[in-house]
Design a protein around this motif. Structure first.
Motif, mmCIF file in Angstrom:
data_model
loop_
_atom_site.group_PDB
_atom_site.id
_atom_site.type_symbol
_atom_site.label_atom_id
_atom_site.label_comp_id
_atom_site.label_asym_id
_atom_site.label_seq_id
_atom_site.Cartn_x
_atom_site.Cartn_y
_atom_site.Cartn_z
ATOM 1 N N GLU A 104 90.831 21.847 32.312
ATOM 2 C CA GLU A 104 90.699 23.299 32.323
ATOM 3 C C GLU A 104 90.199 23.715 33.696
ATOM 4 O O GLU A 104 89.325 23.078 34.280
ATOM 5 N N ILE A 105 90.778 24.783 34.206
ATOM 6 C CA ILE A 105 90.350 25.340 35.485
ATOM 7 C C ILE A 105 90.330 26.855 35.359
ATOM 8 O O ILE A 105 91.189 27.446 34.705
ATOM 9 N N THR A 106 89.329 27.470 35.954
ATOM 10 C CA THR A 106 89.248 28.923 36.022
ATOM 11 C C THR A 106 88.947 29.305 37.459
ATOM 12 O O THR A 106 88.019 28.766 38.065
ATOM 13 N N ARG A 107 89.747 30.196 37.996
ATOM 14 C CA ARG A 107 89.524 30.733 39.340
ATOM 15 C C ARG A 107 89.464 32.247 39.232
ATOM 16 O O ARG A 107 90.283 32.855 38.555
ATOM 17 N N THR A 108 88.504 32.835 39.926
ATOM 18 C CA THR A 108 88.356 34.287 39.958
ATOM 19 C C THR A 108 88.345 34.729 41.414
ATOM 20 O O THR A 108 87.665 34.133 42.244
ATOM 21 N N TYR A 109 89.125 35.758 41.706
ATOM 22 C CA TYR A 109 89.233 36.278 43.059
ATOM 23 C C TYR A 109 88.860 37.758 43.059
ATOM 24 O O TYR A 109 89.253 38.496 42.168
ATOM 25 N N LYS A 110 88.120 38.171 44.088
ATOM 26 C CA LYS A 110 87.790 39.586 44.258
ATOM 27 C C LYS A 110 89.009 40.274 44.850
ATOM 28 O O LYS A 110 89.634 39.770 45.776
ATOM 29 N N LEU A 111 89.360 41.421 44.296
ATOM 30 C CA LEU A 111 90.520 42.173 44.775
ATOM 31 C C LEU A 111 90.096 43.196 45.821
ATOM 32 O O LEU A 111 89.036 43.805 45.713
ATOM 33 N N PRO A 112 90.950 43.415 46.823
ATOM 34 C CA PRO A 112 90.659 44.482 47.788
ATOM 35 C C PRO A 112 90.713 45.839 47.095
ATOM 36 O O PRO A 112 91.384 46.006 46.073
ATOM 37 N N ASN A 113 90.013 46.797 47.646
ATOM 38 C CA ASN A 113 89.948 48.134 47.049
ATOM 39 C C ASN A 113 91.295 48.854 47.038
ATOM 40 O O ASN A 113 91.544 49.685 46.171
ATOM 41 N N ASP A 114 92.175 48.528 48.001
ATOM 42 C CA ASP A 114 93.429 49.266 48.121
ATOM 43 C C ASP A 114 94.610 48.608 47.406
ATOM 44 O O ASP A 114 95.754 48.966 47.623
ATOM 45 N N VAL A 115 94.350 47.658 46.506
ATOM 46 C CA VAL A 115 95.434 46.984 45.795
ATOM 47 C C VAL A 115 95.835 47.797 44.558
ATOM 48 O O VAL A 115 95.000 48.421 43.910
ATOM 49 N N ASP A 116 97.131 47.831 44.271
ATOM 50 C CA ASP A 116 97.648 48.521 43.093
ATOM 51 C C ASP A 116 97.755 47.503 41.963
ATOM 52 O O ASP A 116 98.709 46.721 41.916
ATOM 53 N N VAL A 117 96.802 47.487 41.054
ATOM 54 C CA VAL A 117 96.774 46.487 39.984
ATOM 55 C C VAL A 117 97.973 46.615 39.044
ATOM 56 O O VAL A 117 98.361 45.641 38.403
ATOM 57 N N ASN A 118 98.577 47.775 38.971
ATOM 58 C CA ASN A 118 99.753 47.965 38.114
ATOM 59 C C ASN A 118 101.017 47.328 38.681
ATOM 60 O O ASN A 118 102.011 47.195 37.974
ATOM 61 N N SER A 119 100.986 46.914 39.936
ATOM 62 C CA SER A 119 102.166 46.303 40.559
ATOM 63 C C SER A 119 102.132 44.775 40.507
ATOM 64 O O SER A 119 102.998 44.116 41.078
ATOM 65 N N ALA A 120 101.154 44.200 39.834
ATOM 66 C CA ALA A 120 100.973 42.742 39.824
ATOM 67 C C ALA A 120 102.135 42.022 39.154
ATOM 68 O O ALA A 120 102.604 42.421 38.094
ATOM 69 N N THR A 121 102.620 40.963 39.822
ATOM 70 C CA THR A 121 103.639 40.082 39.261
ATOM 71 C C THR A 121 103.205 38.642 39.506
ATOM 72 O O THR A 121 102.454 38.362 40.450
ATOM 73 N N SER A 122 103.660 37.723 38.646
ATOM 74 C CA SER A 122 103.347 36.317 38.839
ATOM 75 C C SER A 122 104.559 35.461 38.519
ATOM 76 O O SER A 122 105.367 35.807 37.656
ATOM 77 N N THR A 123 104.682 34.347 39.238
ATOM 78 C CA THR A 123 105.725 33.359 38.987
ATOM 79 C C THR A 123 105.122 31.977 39.155
ATOM 80 O O THR A 123 104.138 31.807 39.874
ATOM 81 N N MET A 124 105.726 31.010 38.489
ATOM 82 C CA MET A 124 105.294 29.618 38.626
ATOM 83 C C MET A 124 106.539 28.785 38.898
ATOM 84 O O MET A 124 107.502 28.837 38.131
ATOM 85 N N ASN A 125 106.557 28.034 40.008
ATOM 86 C CA ASN A 125 107.751 27.259 40.351
ATOM 87 C C ASN A 125 107.695 25.875 39.699
ATOM 88 O O ASN A 125 106.736 25.523 39.018
ATOM 89 N N ALA A 126 108.741 25.085 39.925
ATOM 90 C CA ALA A 126 108.857 23.768 39.296
ATOM 91 C C ALA A 126 107.778 22.798 39.769
ATOM 92 O O ALA A 126 107.442 21.848 39.061
ATOM 93 N N ASN A 127 107.192 23.023 40.951
ATOM 94 C CA ASN A 127 106.109 22.177 41.454
ATOM 95 C C ASN A 127 104.759 22.556 40.863
ATOM 96 O O ASN A 127 103.756 21.905 41.146
ATOM 97 N N GLY A 128 104.705 23.635 40.082
ATOM 98 C CA GLY A 128 103.456 24.073 39.483
ATOM 99 C C GLY A 128 102.650 25.011 40.352
ATOM 100 O O GLY A 128 101.465 25.222 40.103
ATOM 101 N N THR A 129 103.258 25.606 41.366
ATOM 102 C CA THR A 129 102.556 26.564 42.212
ATOM 103 C C THR A 129 102.677 27.942 41.591
ATOM 104 O O THR A 129 103.778 28.464 41.432
ATOM 105 N N LEU A 130 101.542 28.511 41.220
ATOM 106 C CA LEU A 130 101.486 29.860 40.671
ATOM 107 C C LEU A 130 101.356 30.835 41.831
ATOM 108 O O LEU A 130 100.493 30.668 42.696
ATOM 109 N N SER A 131 102.223 31.844 41.860
ATOM 110 C CA SER A 131 102.181 32.880 42.898
ATOM 111 C C SER A 131 101.950 34.223 42.231
ATOM 112 O O SER A 131 102.666 34.585 41.305
ATOM 113 N N ILE A 132 100.955 34.932 42.716
ATOM 114 C CA ILE A 132 100.642 36.271 42.211
ATOM 115 C C ILE A 132 100.745 37.222 43.389
ATOM 116 O O ILE A 132 100.240 36.937 44.473
ATOM 117 N N LYS A 133 101.419 38.353 43.154
ATOM 118 C CA LYS A 133 101.622 39.325 44.228
ATOM 119 C C LYS A 133 101.291 40.708 43.708
ATOM 120 O O LYS A 133 101.667 41.066 42.598
#
Length: 155
Positions: A104-133
């Motif tokens: 089990e792993i948990t990571r928490t990141y502080k978001l910048p003030n000017d980020v649009d949280v409603n635009s968040a998308t995530s993908t996970m590739n075959a190597n297991g790299t999770l990308s959040i934009k």
């Protein structure tokens, strides 16, 4: 009788070579560097340890890349509010080559003030790299505002 003077540089190099050869972590780290291409064409790497991550706070986007190579997409949960994003990955006990393991792993990141949280998308590739934009909010130029002048009669 004679004195033997150690050659420190040679001994140190030999020590490092032996340590690198003996450590499975170092071999894992060298084998599992995952190349990542950023939107601006630059290259970076994620790897070396489970849960290695990169954060990029660009002008128009906020991006997170996280190595979750030991987890399936359905084992990953992402939650966020306007200030932070948390990623939790967990798999129950299962058998591997050495016995049974659960992770089990948990990571928490502080978001910048000017980020649009409603635009968040995530993908996970075959190597297991999770990308959040997430997109950044457009900064609006101050608009000119007319303030009407109220006339008060003297009493």
């Amino acid at each position: 009788m004679f004195a033997i003077t150690p050659r420190i540089a040679d001994d140190y190099s030999l020590f490092n070579l032996l340590e690198d050869m003996a450590s499975p972590y170092n071999r894992y780290q060298q084998r599992n560097m995952l190349p990542v291409k950023f939107g601006d064409g630059t290259m970076g790497h994620i790897g070396g340890s489970i849960g290695g991550s990169q954060v990029e706070n660009a002008d128009k986007e906020f991006r997170i890349r996280l190595d979750l190579s030991h987890y399936k997409p359905e084992e990953v949960k992402i939650s966020m509010d306007s200030h932070k994003i948390s990623i939790n990955a967990k798999h129950e006990e299962r058998q591997d080559n050495h016995g049974f393991i659960s992770r089990e792993i948990t990571r928490t990141y502080k978001l910048p003030n000017d980020v649009d949280v409603n635009s968040a998308t995530s993908t996970m590739n075959a190597n297991g790299t999770l990308s959040i934009k997430m997109l950044k909010k457009a900064l609006e130029a101050p608009k000119e505002v007319n303030i009407p002048v109220q006339f008060e009669k003297q009493k």
